[in-house]
Design a protein around this motif. Structure first.
Motif, short mmCIF file in Angstrom:
data_model
loop_
_atom_site.label_atom_id
_atom_site.label_comp_id
_atom_site.label_asym_id
_atom_site.label_seq_id
_atom_site.Cartn_x
_atom_site.Cartn_y
_atom_site.Cartn_z
N GLY A 137 24.35 104.82 32.86
CA GLY A 137 23.93 103.44 32.61
C GLY A 137 24.46 102.88 31.30
O GLY A 137 25.09 101.82 31.28
N GLY A 138 24.23 103.59 30.21
CA GLY A 138 24.62 103.08 28.90
C GLY A 138 26.13 103.00 28.75
O GLY A 138 26.68 101.97 28.34
N TYR A 139 26.81 104.07 29.10
CA TYR A 139 28.27 104.10 28.96
C TYR A 139 28.91 103.00 29.80
O TYR A 139 29.76 102.25 29.32
N LEU A 140 28.52 102.93 31.07
CA LEU A 140 29.20 101.98 31.95
C LEU A 140 28.91 100.53 31.53
O LEU A 140 29.81 99.68 31.54
N SER A 141 27.69 100.26 31.10
CA SER A 141 27.36 98.92 30.61
C SER A 141 28.24 98.58 29.41
O SER A 141 28.75 97.48 29.28
N TYR A 142 28.37 99.56 28.53
CA TYR A 142 29.09 99.31 27.29
C TYR A 142 30.60 99.16 27.54
O TYR A 142 31.25 98.29 26.95
N ALA A 143 31.15 100.00 28.43
CA ALA A 143 32.57 99.89 28.76
C ALA A 143 32.84 98.52 29.40
O ALA A 143 33.83 97.85 29.10
N ALA A 144 31.93 98.09 30.27
CA ALA A 144 32.11 96.81 30.94
C ALA A 144 31.96 95.65 29.95
O ALA A 144 32.77 94.73 29.92
N TRP A 145 30.93 95.74 29.10
CA TRP A 145 30.68 94.63 28.17
C TRP A 145 31.83 94.46 27.17
O TRP A 145 32.28 93.35 26.90
N THR A 146 32.31 95.57 26.61
CA THR A 146 33.40 95.46 25.64
C THR A 146 34.70 95.00 26.34
O THR A 146 35.48 94.25 25.75
N SER A 147 34.91 95.41 27.58
CA SER A 147 36.09 94.92 28.32
C SER A 147 36.00 93.41 28.51
O SER A 147 36.99 92.70 28.42
N HIS A 148 34.78 92.94 28.73
CA HIS A 148 34.54 91.52 28.93
C HIS A 148 34.67 90.75 27.60
O HIS A 148 35.39 89.75 27.51
N ALA A 149 34.00 91.24 26.57
CA ALA A 149 33.91 90.46 25.32
C ALA A 149 35.14 90.62 24.44
O ALA A 149 35.56 89.67 23.78
N VAL A 150 35.69 91.82 24.38
CA VAL A 150 36.80 92.07 23.46
C VAL A 150 38.15 91.95 24.17
O VAL A 150 39.08 91.32 23.66
N LEU A 151 38.27 92.55 25.35
CA LEU A 151 39.56 92.49 26.05
C LEU A 151 39.66 91.24 26.92
O LEU A 151 40.70 90.97 27.52
N ASP A 152 38.56 90.48 26.99
CA ASP A 152 38.56 89.20 27.69
C ASP A 152 38.97 89.34 29.16
O ASP A 152 39.59 88.44 29.74
N VAL A 153 38.63 90.48 29.74
CA VAL A 153 39.05 90.76 31.12
C VAL A 153 38.31 89.85 32.11
O VAL A 153 37.09 89.69 32.03
N LYS A 154 39.08 89.28 33.02
CA LYS A 154 38.53 88.47 34.10
C LYS A 154 39.03 89.05 35.42
O LYS A 154 40.11 89.65 35.45
N PRO A 155 38.26 88.86 36.49
CA PRO A 155 38.65 89.50 37.75
C PRO A 155 40.07 89.13 38.19
O PRO A 155 40.79 89.96 38.74
N GLU A 156 40.51 87.90 37.92
CA GLU A 156 41.83 87.48 38.41
C GLU A 156 42.97 87.98 37.52
O GLU A 156 44.14 87.75 37.82
N ASP A 157 42.66 88.68 36.44
CA ASP A 157 43.71 89.16 35.53
C ASP A 157 44.44 90.38 36.05
O ASP A 157 43.90 91.15 36.85
#
Ligand code: 6R9
Length: 674
Positions: free
Chosen positions: A285-305
């Motif tokens: 739970g913690g790891y996956l949430s954090y990997a997803a959140w940092t990918s979203h907030a820092v790497l600015d990942v969007k599904p269409e990328d």
């Protein structure tokens, strides 16, 4: 160079701060500077937003459980499955035909897996693993290079609740055996070989040798046939061909197992101060949430990328930012099998152009190599699809940062210099690309909600302009939970240095006798990195302060290398240090004392290097092996490593008169080429 270009060059060289381009900010996942305050005021509930990026089978009851600090729990009582989050839910949401993985083989061959394809193969392999007897919580070792079957195997393990332990393919047979032994792992997935600079490289022989060193029974071995006819290999008893197993299980449907948020998702071994690698435990739970959140907030990942992290999945960067973070967000992740200079030095830029890559994430060592090769290589390609660049693994020097900014990003892409570790699971100190000013060479402020600060030896915050040590005084969801089956070492390695002494003693004398809530504030995580703080609370990472060196962004324990060298016949004592290297950042220098009766000759040198290759692998290959009748020691008999580092780096040597044996220094220095 025209005058205009020359002026531009000068301007860039002098510029110390860079603002994110307006066009980036407008579309950024995070662009509100208020996020820092929001997280601060609402901590730890602020992390619910990270958990909300995932789909949960059972909602969690508590965001953070700190009763047994530093054995923190995140999203307690929640249940979820990582493979469901990375696959099924995207298929269910109508993204079945979106590319999940775009794989580029070294020789130019490509494979695209849509989310639908990937789910099918993951289910087939999950069914296979079950048939082979893999049960929930069994550790499955994956000793594989950058081929699609590696993330497939990881997700198949996650699907049935079997933690994986990925061993970097460049590691030696011994390193594989050590890790399988430490994790009591009875299952191995590997492959026959892979391509490096055009040649088929044998991998199965190394895997088989490693298996011989495993101290318990290994029930089954699955072998992916990557090289076909190029490498004939025969499977021994208990070894199975991956393709045959997949064919047998085609169309299988395997329900994702609901895992407790705190259940182990994987183990990852990393180097520390002592000789034995540490088994870092990450949870679902913690790891996956954090990997997803940092990918979203820092790497600015969007599904269409189309997103590309050019790391190896054998390291934590590849786990968090090739596999789990990007796939949890449903984007297209690129994977490349080979080296950046094959068939030519523009290989990566060719891949960026061909796939219209939006986000590119790599290590400073690679950027320094690109710089050395010259700007003509990226100039051959249209890199205008890029929107964001990132670096990780080691400090980046401002010159390399600016080269990256100009020649890869065309001065239009923000760069995130992300500091984090295997243990932190995800990024900790970095700018948010849509929010902060960038300062080349300086990672940035701690991420929102992350209590990182720079302290002195007493644990007090340093002032602006001062140097000290990085510490983290609040837990975060992606943090390691413990070292595998070694809670005591977990406390000693990471918490003892700066936490409250009484709290530490209580945990060490009667572990898990639940402490009081007030005690939770007394725990401070120590990552063993030195750093400097500036007036804007930006942190510049200076490097490790323990006996770990960073070669091309890879973390190596000098003690591990030393024990490999002293294991060589004819070598009595050795000291291993890191010396400055223009491209690799640091390189391995071995200082060794030959045993009586052995000549300090080329043969002994070769055998010392061979010893390192055998026990660790080519990444630890020494730059130089220097023989000396004595090592410089303090009067109390400690090897003066600093001095050996200075010699290796070609630095000026300070006063050596306090040594027990000052005469030895000149002898050694004369032998080192720099
Ligand atoms: C992700 C990863 C961790 C060590 C870490 C530090 C160094 C990582 C850095 C950096 C300066 C950065 N490090 N990122 N130093 N700037 N942006 O690399 O994990 O292999 O565990 O290494 O790498 O010294 O302590 P890992």
């Amino acid at each position: 160079m025209t005058q205009e270009e020359a002026n531009l060059e000068v301007r860039l060289e002098e510029q110390e701060e860079f603002e994110p381009p307006e066009s980036f900010v407008e579309q950024a996942n995070v662009s509100d500077p208020g996020i820092y305050e929001e997280f601060e005021e609402n901590w730890p509930e602020c992390w619910e937003g990270a958990a909300d990026l995932l789909s949960w089978d059972e909602p969690y009851e508590t965001v953070l459980e700190d009763d047994d600090a530093p054995f923190y729990e995140w999203f307690t009582d929640g249940e979820l499955n990582a493979s469901y989050n990375c696959l099924d839910r995207h298929v269910e949401d109508g993204s079945k035909n979106r590319a999940a993985i775009k794989w580029e083989g070294e020789g130019g061959e490509t494979r695209t897996y849509t989310y639908g394809d990937l789910l099918n193969e993951v289910e087939a392999f999950a069914a296979t693993l079950r048939d082979l007897g893999v049960e929930e919580d069994d550790v499955v070792t994956l000793y594989m290079p950058m081929i699609p079957e590696l993330p497939i195997a990881m997700l198949a393990c996650a699907r049935i609740g079997a933690p994986h332990s990925v061993v970097f393919a460049g590691f030696s047979a011994d390193a594989l055996a050590t890790r399988m032994n430490s994790a009591d792992s009875e299952h191995l997935v590997t492959c026959d070989g892979y391509y490096r600079r055009g040649d088929g490289l044998d991998h199965i022989t190394k895997a088989n040798e490693g298996l011989e060193g495993v101290d318990h029974e290994v029930s089954d071995v699955v072998v992916v046939d990557r090289l076909g006819d190029e490498l004939e290999h025969s499977l021994s008893d208990g070894q199975h061909d991956y393709d045959e197993l997949i064919a047998d299980h085609e169309g299988a449907s395997v329900e994702p197992v609901s895992r407790d948020a705190e259940d182990m998702l994987f183990l990852m071994y990393t180097s520390g101060t002592t000789g034995k690698p540490k088994g870092v435990k990450h949870t679902t739970g913690g790891y996956l949430s954090y990997a997803a959140w940092t990918s979203h907030a820092v790497l600015d990942v969007k599904p269409e990328d189309t997103y590309w992290c050019a790391a190896d999945i054998g390291w934590i960067t590849g786990h968090s930012y090739i596999v789990y973070g990007p796939l949890a967000l449903g984007t297209t992740t690129v994977m490349y099998e080979g080296t950046p200079d094959y068939p030519d030095k523009d290989r990566l830029w060719e891949i960026v152009e061909k796939n219209r890559v939006d986000i590119f994430y790599t290590a400073p060592t690679a950027i320094r190599a690109f710089m050395k090769w010259g700007e003509q290589y990226p100039a051959r390609h249209d890199l205008s699809s890029l929107r964001l660049l990132g670096t990780v693994g080691e400090p980046i020097n401002p010159r390399a940062w600016k080269w990256y900014y100009k020649h890869i990003g065309g001065e239009e892409c923000p760069i995130v210099d992300t500091w984090w570790q295997t243990e932190t699971g995800g990024m900790m100190i970095t700018t948010l690309p849509g929010v902060n000013t960038m300062k080349p060479g300086t990672a940035g402020p701690p991420l929102p909600g992350i209590g990182a600060s720079v302290v002195d030896a007493n644990g007090d915050d340093v002032g602006a302009g001062e140097a000290g040590y990085v510490t983290v005084n609040k837990p975060w969801p992606g943090m390691l939970r413990t070292l595998y089956k070694n809670d005591e070492r977990f406390i000693e390695e990471y918490w003892e240095e700066y936490s409250d002494e009484d709290a530490v003693n209580r945990q060490l004398t009667s572990p898990h006798s639940t402490s009081s809530r007030e005690d939770a504030d007394e725990w401070v995580y120590f990552p063993e990195d030195g750093a400097k703080l500036d007036g804007d609370d930006y942190i510049t990472i200076l490097g490790r302060v323990d006996d770990v060196i960073n070669v091309s962004g890879h973390r190596l324990g000098t003690m591990e290398i030393e024990s490999a060298v002293v294991g060589v016949e004819g070598i009595a004592e050795a000291a291993v240090v890191g010396g400055h290297h223009d491209v690799k950042g640091e390189a391995v220098y071995v200082y060794a004392i030959p045993e009586d009766g052995y000549e300090a000759d080329a043969d002994l040198e070769e055998r010392a290097a061979e010893g390192i290759l055998e026990s660790i692998g080519p990444i630890a290959k020494p730059e130089e092996v220097i023989f000396t009748p004595e090592l410089p020691k303090t009067r109390s008999g400690k090897i003066m490593r600093r001095l050996l580092e200075d010699i290796a780096s070609g630095n000026e040597l300070g006063n050596t008169s306090t040594l027990r044996n000052p005469g030895v220094v000149d002898d050694i220095a004369e032998q080192v080429d720099n």
